[in-house]
Design a protein around this motif. Structure first.
Motif, PDB file in Angstrom:
ATOM      1  N   ASP A 152       0.839  -1.206   0.000  1.00 31.30           N
ATOM      2  CA  ASP A 152       0.000   0.000   0.000  1.00 31.30           C
ATOM      3  C   ASP A 152       0.873   1.255   0.000  1.00 31.30           C
ATOM      4  O   ASP A 152       0.650   2.199  -0.770  1.00 31.30           O
ATOM      5  N   ILE A 153       1.855   1.275   0.906  1.00 31.59           N
ATOM      6  CA  ILE A 153       2.715   2.453   1.035  1.00 31.59           C
ATOM      7  C   ILE A 153       3.529   2.672  -0.232  1.00 31.59           C
ATOM      8  O   ILE A 153       3.652   3.804  -0.719  1.00 31.59           O
ATOM      9  N   GLU A 154       4.076   1.592  -0.787  1.00 32.38           N
ATOM     10  CA  GLU A 154       4.821   1.702  -2.043  1.00 32.38           C
ATOM     11  C   GLU A 154       3.960   2.324  -3.143  1.00 32.38           C
ATOM     12  O   GLU A 154       4.410   3.203  -3.890  1.00 32.38           O
ATOM     13  N   GLU A 158       4.496   5.954  -5.064  1.00 28.07           N
ATOM     14  CA  GLU A 158       4.641   5.991  -6.515  1.00 28.07           C
ATOM     15  C   GLU A 158       3.588   6.887  -7.152  1.00 28.07           C
ATOM     16  O   GLU A 158       3.912   7.764  -7.982  1.00 28.07           O
ATOM     17  N   ARG A 159       2.335   6.692  -6.779  1.00 20.18           N
ATOM     18  CA  ARG A 159       1.243   7.382  -7.469  1.00 20.18           C
ATOM     19  C   ARG A 159       1.117   8.844  -7.062  1.00 20.18           C
ATOM     20  O   ARG A 159       0.890   9.714  -7.918  1.00 20.18           O
ATOM     21  N   LEU A 160       1.244   9.129  -5.790  1.00 22.74           N
ATOM     22  CA  LEU A 160       1.083  10.507  -5.323  1.00 22.74           C
ATOM     23  C   LEU A 160       2.408  11.252  -5.227  1.00 22.74           C
ATOM     24  O   LEU A 160       2.467  12.445  -5.536  1.00 22.74           O
ATOM     25  N   GLY A 161       3.441  10.556  -4.791  1.00 19.72           N
ATOM     26  CA  GLY A 161       4.737  11.203  -4.670  1.00 19.72           C
ATOM     27  C   GLY A 161       5.373  11.433  -6.019  1.00 19.72           C
ATOM     28  O   GLY A 161       5.491  12.572  -6.505  1.00 19.72           O
ATOM     29  N   LYS A 162       5.732  10.346  -6.687  1.00 14.65           N
ATOM     30  CA  LYS A 162       6.364  10.463  -7.996  1.00 14.65           C
ATOM     31  C   LYS A 162       5.373  10.975  -9.026  1.00 14.65           C
ATOM     32  O   LYS A 162       5.708  11.798  -9.886  1.00 14.65           O
ATOM     33  N   GLY A 163       4.134  10.500  -8.978  1.00 11.34           N
ATOM     34  CA  GLY A 163       3.165  10.835 -10.006  1.00 11.34           C
ATOM     35  C   GLY A 163       2.607  12.244  -9.917  1.00 11.34           C
ATOM     36  O   GLY A 163       2.321  12.870 -10.950  1.00 11.34           O
ATOM     37  N   CYS A 164       2.425  12.753  -8.704  1.00  8.74           N
ATOM     38  CA  CYS A 164       1.761  14.053  -8.526  1.00  8.74           C
ATOM     39  C   CYS A 164       2.649  15.117  -7.878  1.00  8.74           C
ATOM     40  O   CYS A 164       2.215  16.253  -7.714  1.00  8.74           O
ATOM     41  N   TYR A 179      10.928   2.774  11.891  1.00  8.41           N
ATOM     42  CA  TYR A 179      11.818   1.859  11.182  1.00  8.41           C
ATOM     43  C   TYR A 179      11.276   1.528   9.795  1.00  8.41           C
ATOM     44  O   TYR A 179      12.047   1.337   8.845  1.00  8.41           O
ATOM     45  N   THR A 180       9.954   1.480   9.657  1.00  9.96           N
ATOM     46  CA  THR A 180       9.358   1.291   8.330  1.00  9.96           C
ATOM     47  C   THR A 180       9.705   2.473   7.425  1.00  9.96           C
ATOM     48  O   THR A 180      10.070   2.294   6.258  1.00  9.96           O
ATOM     49  N   LEU A 181       9.603   3.676   7.957  1.00  8.58           N
ATOM     50  CA  LEU A 181       9.961   4.851   7.169  1.00  8.58           C
ATOM     51  C   LEU A 181      11.440   4.813   6.788  1.00  8.58           C
ATOM     52  O   LEU A 181      11.803   5.139   5.641  1.00  8.58           O
ATOM     53  N   ALA A 182      12.301   4.408   7.712  1.00  2.45           N
ATOM     54  CA  ALA A 182      13.724   4.301   7.400  1.00  2.45           C
ATOM     55  C   ALA A 182      13.968   3.280   6.290  1.00  2.45           C
ATOM     56  O   ALA A 182      14.856   3.463   5.448  1.00  2.45           O
ATOM     57  N   HIS A 183      13.181   2.203   6.282  1.00  2.59           N
ATOM     58  CA  HIS A 183      13.274   1.204   5.214  1.00  2.59           C
ATOM     59  C   HIS A 183      13.015   1.837   3.848  1.00  2.59           C
ATOM     60  O   HIS A 183      13.768   1.600   2.886  1.00  2.59           O
ATOM     61  N   PHE A 184      11.965   2.649   3.749  1.00  3.84           N
ATOM     62  CA  PHE A 184      11.658   3.283   2.473  1.00  3.84           C
ATOM     63  C   PHE A 184      12.708   4.335   2.124  1.00  3.84           C
ATOM     64  O   PHE A 184      13.039   4.510   0.933  1.00  3.84           O
ATOM     65  N   LEU A 189      13.006   5.441  -1.868  1.00  4.77           N
ATOM     66  CA  LEU A 189      11.633   5.772  -2.250  1.00  4.77           C
ATOM     67  C   LEU A 189      11.132   7.052  -1.591  1.00  4.77           C
ATOM     68  O   LEU A 189      10.121   7.616  -2.029  1.00  4.77           O
ATOM     69  N   VAL A 190      11.790   7.491  -0.529  1.00  9.84           N
ATOM     70  CA  VAL A 190      11.502   8.798   0.068  1.00  9.84           C
ATOM     71  C   VAL A 190      12.821   9.523   0.285  1.00  9.84           C
ATOM     72  O   VAL A 190      13.851   8.889   0.529  1.00  9.84           O
ATOM     73  N   GLN A 191      12.776  10.826   0.169  1.00  8.70           N
ATOM     74  CA  GLN A 191      13.956  11.648   0.381  1.00  8.70           C
ATOM     75  C   GLN A 191      13.621  12.765   1.357  1.00  8.70           C
ATOM     76  O   GLN A 191      12.475  13.195   1.462  1.00  8.70           O
TER      77      GLN A 191
END
Length: 310
Positions: A152-154, A158-164, A179-184, A189-191
Motif C-alpha cells: 500500500d505504502i509503495e 509511486e502514485r502521489l509522490g512520484k506521479g503528482c 523503522y518502516t519509514l527508514a526502510h523506504f 523511495l523517500v527523500q
C-alpha cells in the motif's frame, strides 16, 4: 538570534469524531471551508483535510465532496493543503486515494503501518446518537484492521509522490513505524527533508506519555539525523500538553477537531481556530515564532500552491 519557527498544522474534521460528540464539528463543505479558512487566519500554515457526507456527517472519500471545499480554501488562503490518504479504516485503499489523486495537493498524510485503531470505547460515552451510523462505525473498530501494508505504502509513494509531486506527512503511531519509514528511505523511495508526525494516544498505537514522545524523537534522531522535521499529534485531552512538549523539544505542532474536541479543561472548542489561537499563544509565550505557509513550504521542500489541481 532569531526565534525558531514552528509550523502549526490544523486537522479540521477527520473521521474519528461524530456529530453527536460536538455541535462544532464541521460536516458540510461550507463548514469545512469556513473553519479551515479561519484556522489559517489564526495562524495554521498547514490544513489537514478529510471530507464528510453533507447529509449525515459520516466520513466520505468522495472526491466530488472534497472539490466543493478545496478550491474555496485555496482562493481564500495561502495555507498548505494536506489531504488525507488514511480516510478511515472502513474505506478501501482506492477510496482513500480518490480525492488526493484528483486534487494533486502539495502534501498528503501517509500512515506508516497497519494497526488496530480502536474507537469502540467511545460508544459508552453517549447515551443517544443523532445518527445510527455513529455507534456502528465506532463499534466496528473492535474487529477492524487499519490496513497500510508495505505494498500500500509503495503504491502511494509511486502514485502521489512520484506521479503528482506531493510530499508527505508521515504519520507514525508507534516506534516500529519509524523503522518502516527508514526502510523506504534506505530504498530511495523517500527523500528528505522528511516531515514525521508522532501520533500519541490512539488505542492500538503508542500511549500519550511524555516519555514515549521523547523516546520516539530519540529513535528518529538516530535514524534520520538532521534530515527530518517532526510534529506531534496528541489525541483527546492529551493534545495541548503533548504539542507544547513538542515545541519545547524542537518540533512542530498539530491541533484541530480531528484530534481533540476540547479546549483543555474549559470544555468543547467552538472552532478549529480556537485551538490554533490557543497553541499560538503558548508558542509565543515560549518565545517561538509561528511559521507562515511560505516558511513551511521552504522547510518541507513543497512544490507550491500553484501546482495543485484544484
Amino acid at each position: 538570534m532569531a526565534a525558531r519557527k514552528v509550523v502549526i498544522t490544523c486537522a479540521v474534521t477527520g473521521s474519528i469524531h461524530t456529530p453527536t460528540m460536538s455541535p462544532y464539528l464541521p460536516v458540510t463543505p461550507d463548514e469545512i471551508a469556513e473553519q479551515a479558512i479561519a484556522a489559517a487566519e489564526a495562524g495554521a500554515a498547514i490544513l489537514h483535510l478529510h471530507a464528510r457526507d453533507p447529509a449525515d456527517g459520516r466520513p466520505s472519500p468522495d472526491a466530488d465532496v472534497f472539490m466543493q471545499f478545496l478550491p474555496r480554501i485555496r482562493q481564500a488562503t495561502d495555507a498548505v493543503v494536506n489531504i488525507t490518504t488514511g480516510g478511515s479504516s472502513a474505506m478501501t485503499l482506492d477510496e482513500r486515494l480518490a480525492a488526493p489523486l484528483r486534487a494533486e495537493p502539495e502534501m498528503c498524510s501517509l500512515n506508516m503501518g497497519s494497526m488496530n485503531f480502536g474507537l469502540f470505547p467511545l460508544v459508552d460515552r453517549y447515551p443517544e446518537w443523532k445518527h445510527a451510523w455513529e455507534p456502528r462505525l465506532l463499534e466496528n473498530t473492535r474487529d477492524t484492521i487499519f490496513k497500510n501494508t508495505f505494498k500500500d505504502i509503495e503504491g502511494i509513494l509511486e502514485r502521489l509522490g512520484k506521479g503528482c509531486g506531493a510530499r508527505f506527512e508521515f504519520e507514525c503511531y508507534d516506534v516500529g513505524h519509524l523503522y518502516t519509514l527508514a526502510h523506504f528511505r534506505d530504498r530511495g523511495l523517500v527523500q528528505g527533508p522528511l516531515f514525521i508526525q508522532f501520533v500519541l494516544g490512539v488505542l492500538g498505537g503508542i500511549g500519550p506519555d511524555p516519555e514515549n514522545l521523547i523516546h520516539m524523537k530519540g529513535i528518529a534522531d538516530r535514524l534520520f539525523g538532521a534530515d527530518y522535521q517532526f510534529s506531534v499529534l496528541g489525541a483527546g485531552r492529551h493534545q495541548m500538553p503533548l504539542v507544547t512538549l513538542s515545541a519545547i523539544l524542537g518540533g512542530h505542532v498539530r491541533v484541530g477537531l480531528e484530534d481533540s474536541l476540547t479546549l483543555g479543561r474549559s470544555g468543547l472548542a467552538r472552532s478549529n481556530a480556537e485551538q490554533v489561537t490557543k497553541i499560538r499563544g503558548i508558542l509565543e509565550a515560549l518565545s517561538l515564532e509561528v511559521a507562515t505557509p511560505a516558511d513551511a513550504r521552504a522547510m518541507l521542500a513543497l512544490k507550491g500552491g500553484d501546482r495543485v489541481a484544484f
